[in-house]
Design a protein around this motif. Structure first.
Motif, mmCIF file in Angstrom:
data_model
loop_
_atom_site.group_PDB
_atom_site.id
_atom_site.type_symbol
_atom_site.label_atom_id
_atom_site.label_comp_id
_atom_site.label_asym_id
_atom_site.label_seq_id
_atom_site.Cartn_x
_atom_site.Cartn_y
_atom_site.Cartn_z
ATOM 1 N N GLN A 74 -4.088 -2.925 -9.155
ATOM 2 C CA GLN A 74 -3.595 -1.645 -9.677
ATOM 3 C C GLN A 74 -4.187 -1.340 -11.042
ATOM 4 O O GLN A 74 -4.527 -0.190 -11.341
ATOM 5 C CB GLN A 74 -2.076 -1.666 -9.739
ATOM 6 C CG GLN A 74 -1.399 -1.577 -8.372
ATOM 7 C CD GLN A 74 0.111 -1.638 -8.466
ATOM 8 O OE1 GLN A 74 0.667 -2.335 -9.317
ATOM 9 N NE2 GLN A 74 0.781 -0.928 -7.578
ATOM 10 N N THR A 96 -0.105 3.256 -5.048
ATOM 11 C CA THR A 96 -1.340 2.476 -4.937
ATOM 12 C C THR A 96 -2.413 3.263 -4.207
ATOM 13 O O THR A 96 -3.580 3.283 -4.605
ATOM 14 C CB THR A 96 -1.066 1.151 -4.202
ATOM 15 O OG1 THR A 96 -0.031 0.453 -4.875
ATOM 16 C CG2 THR A 96 -2.315 0.286 -4.171
ATOM 17 N N SER A 123 0.836 -1.203 0.000
ATOM 18 C CA SER A 123 0.000 0.000 0.000
ATOM 19 C C SER A 123 0.869 1.251 0.000
ATOM 20 O O SER A 123 0.809 2.070 0.905
ATOM 21 C CB SER A 123 -0.950 0.003 1.209
ATOM 22 O OG SER A 123 -0.224 -0.039 2.409
ATOM 23 N N HIS A 180 -3.861 5.944 -6.444
ATOM 24 C CA HIS A 180 -4.777 5.389 -7.451
ATOM 25 C C HIS A 180 -6.134 5.052 -6.817
ATOM 26 O O HIS A 180 -7.174 5.267 -7.426
ATOM 27 C CB HIS A 180 -4.181 4.133 -8.081
ATOM 28 C CG HIS A 180 -2.956 4.410 -8.908
ATOM 29 N ND1 HIS A 180 -2.830 5.531 -9.690
ATOM 30 C CD2 HIS A 180 -1.805 3.699 -9.076
ATOM 31 C CE1 HIS A 180 -1.664 5.511 -10.309
ATOM 32 N NE2 HIS A 180 -1.012 4.421 -9.950
ATOM 33 N N TYR A 181 -6.090 4.523 -5.584
ATOM 34 C CA TYR A 181 -7.340 4.204 -4.886
ATOM 35 C C TYR A 181 -8.163 5.471 -4.668
ATOM 36 O O TYR A 181 -9.365 5.509 -4.947
ATOM 37 C CB TYR A 181 -7.035 3.531 -3.541
ATOM 38 C CG TYR A 181 -8.219 3.469 -2.603
ATOM 39 C CD1 TYR A 181 -9.119 2.408 -2.647
ATOM 40 C CD2 TYR A 181 -8.460 4.477 -1.677
ATOM 41 C CE1 TYR A 181 -10.223 2.355 -1.803
ATOM 42 C CE2 TYR A 181 -9.560 4.448 -0.828
ATOM 43 C CZ TYR A 181 -10.433 3.387 -0.893
ATOM 44 O OH TYR A 181 -11.524 3.343 -0.054
ATOM 45 N N LEU A 241 -1.466 -7.968 -6.635
ATOM 46 C CA LEU A 241 -1.354 -6.511 -6.647
ATOM 47 C C LEU A 241 -1.570 -5.927 -8.042
ATOM 48 O O LEU A 241 -2.251 -4.914 -8.209
ATOM 49 C CB LEU A 241 0.012 -6.074 -6.105
ATOM 50 C CG LEU A 241 0.203 -4.555 -5.989
ATOM 51 C CD1 LEU A 241 -0.842 -3.953 -5.051
ATOM 52 C CD2 LEU A 241 1.602 -4.218 -5.514
#
Length: 292
Positions: free
Chosen positions: A281, A25, A21, A28-29, A277
Motif C-alpha cells: 500500500q 487498495t 484487495s 491505489h493500484y 499488505l
C-alpha cells in the motif's frame, strides 16, 4: 505438494486476497499505474465550459450546432509477474516460505490487475526460464497463475535474474508493468535491470527472511547452500562469526540496493516475518503521488 494440498492452499489464498484487495487498495493500484495513452470515446454536444479545441467541426457543420470529441485514458495494461523459484526461495523461519510469500503477493497483484481489466502473464525462473504463461485476462487465468506458482517444481536450483529479464524483453513487445519477485541474491544483473527499466515499468519485490541477516547462538550448525549444494559447519556460539555473517549479509543487501537505485528500479521490501499488505500500500500511494 499434491493436488488436494494445492487446492486447499489456493482457497486459503483466495479468501485472504478477497479481504486484502478492498476498494481502497484497488483504487491505489489503478491510480499508481496509468495507461499508455488516450483513446476516442464518443462525440457529444458542446456544453459551456468545454474546451473549444475539442470541437468536431465536421459533425458541428452537419448538425448546425457544436459537438465535441471526447477521449478517455487507455486503461488496459499488461502486468508480468516474474517469480524467482530458485532453491533459496524455499526457505522460511517465520511461518511461511519465501516462495509461499511470492505466491500470495503474486495472487494479490494478479487479482488487482484483473479487477482493473488488465492482462496478467507469468514467468517462473531459476537460473533458466522454467515456465512462461502469456498474458491474458480473467479470473480463471489468474487462478491458473497462482496454481502454477504453488505447484511448480523447478528443474534447476540456481538464480539468474539477467536471463529472466532478457526473456521478458524478447517476448513482451509493448511497454508493460513487470513485477520481479525474488530474494535478489544474484547481483550480476545490473545491465539487464537497466535495459528492462527503460523498456518497461519494472518493480522489484524483494523477499527476505530474518535468519538470512542474523543468526541466533545455538551452537554448531551445518548449513547447506540450497543453490550450490555446498555444506558449511558454522559455530553460531562464536559472536565474531555471527558478526561476520551479519556484515556479509548487510553488504549483499546494500550492493543490491545500490544496483536497483542506479538502474532506476523501484522496490518493495517484504519479509516472511511481517504482513506484506502495508509495504504494498505504501508503494501504491507513493506511485499515486508521483503520477499526479
Amino acid at each position: 505438494m499434491i493436488a488436494k494440498e494445492i487446492l486447499k492452499k489456493i482457497k486459503q489464498i483466495q479468501f485472504k486476497i478477497n479481504r486484502l484487495s478492498d476498494e481502497a487498495t484497488s483504487g491505489h493500484y489503478a491510480s499508481a499505474f496509468k495507461g499508455s495513452g488516450i483513446e476516442f470515446a464518443e462525440v457529444r454536444e458542446y456544453y459551456p465550459g468545454d474546451d473549444v479545441r475539442s470541437i468536431d467541426w465536421n459533425v458541428t457543420a452537419r448538425n448546425g450546432r457544436p459537438f465535441i470529441k471526447r477521449y478517455v485514458e487507455e486503461r488496459e495494461l499488461t502486468v508480468m509477474l516474474a517469480v524467482d523459484l530458485s532453491a533459496s526461495q524455499y526457505f522460511g523461519s517465520a511461518g511461511s516460505l519465501k516462495s509461499e510469500l511470492a505466491a500470495e503477493i503474486s495472487a494479490l497483484l494478479a487479482f488487482l490487475a484483473i479487477k482493473n481489466n488488465d492482462r496478467v502473464g507469468l514467468l517462473i525462473f531459476t537460473d533458466r526460464v522454467e515456465k512462461y504463461i502469456p498474458p491474458q485476462k480473467g479470473r480463471r487465468h489468474v487462478l491458473r497463475v497462482i496454481r502454477e506458482i504453488l505447484a511448480y517444481r523447478p528443474d534447476s536450483t540456481g538464480t539468474d535474474i539477467r536471463q529472466a529479464l532478457d526473456f521478458i524483453n524478447k517476448v513482451t513487445k509493448h511497454r508493460s508493468i513487470v513485477f520481479l519477485l525474488s530474494d535478489f541474491w544474484d547481483t550480476q544483473c545490473e545491465r539487464s535491470l537497466r535495459q528492462t527499466a527503460r523498456r518497461h515499468d519494472l518493480v522489484a519485490v524483494r523477499i527476505s527472511d530474518p535468519r538470512e541477516g542474523q543468526l541466533p547462538a545455538v551452537g554448531l550448525v551445518e548449513f547447506t547452500d540450497r543453490e550450490s549444494g555446498r555444506k558449511v559447519l558454522f559455530d553460531t556460539s562464536d559472536p565474531r562469526l555471527r558478526q561476520i555473517f551479519q556484515e556479509n549479509a548487510q553488504m549483499q543487501y546494500q550492493t543490491m540496493s545500490r544496483i536497483l537505485r542506479s538502474s532506476k528500479v523501484d522496490s518493495i521490501e517484504v519479509s516472511t516475518a511481517v504482513p506484506y499488505l502495508e509495504p504494498l500500500q505504501r508503494f501504491f500511494l507513493k506511485r499515486e503521488r508521483q503520477v499526479r
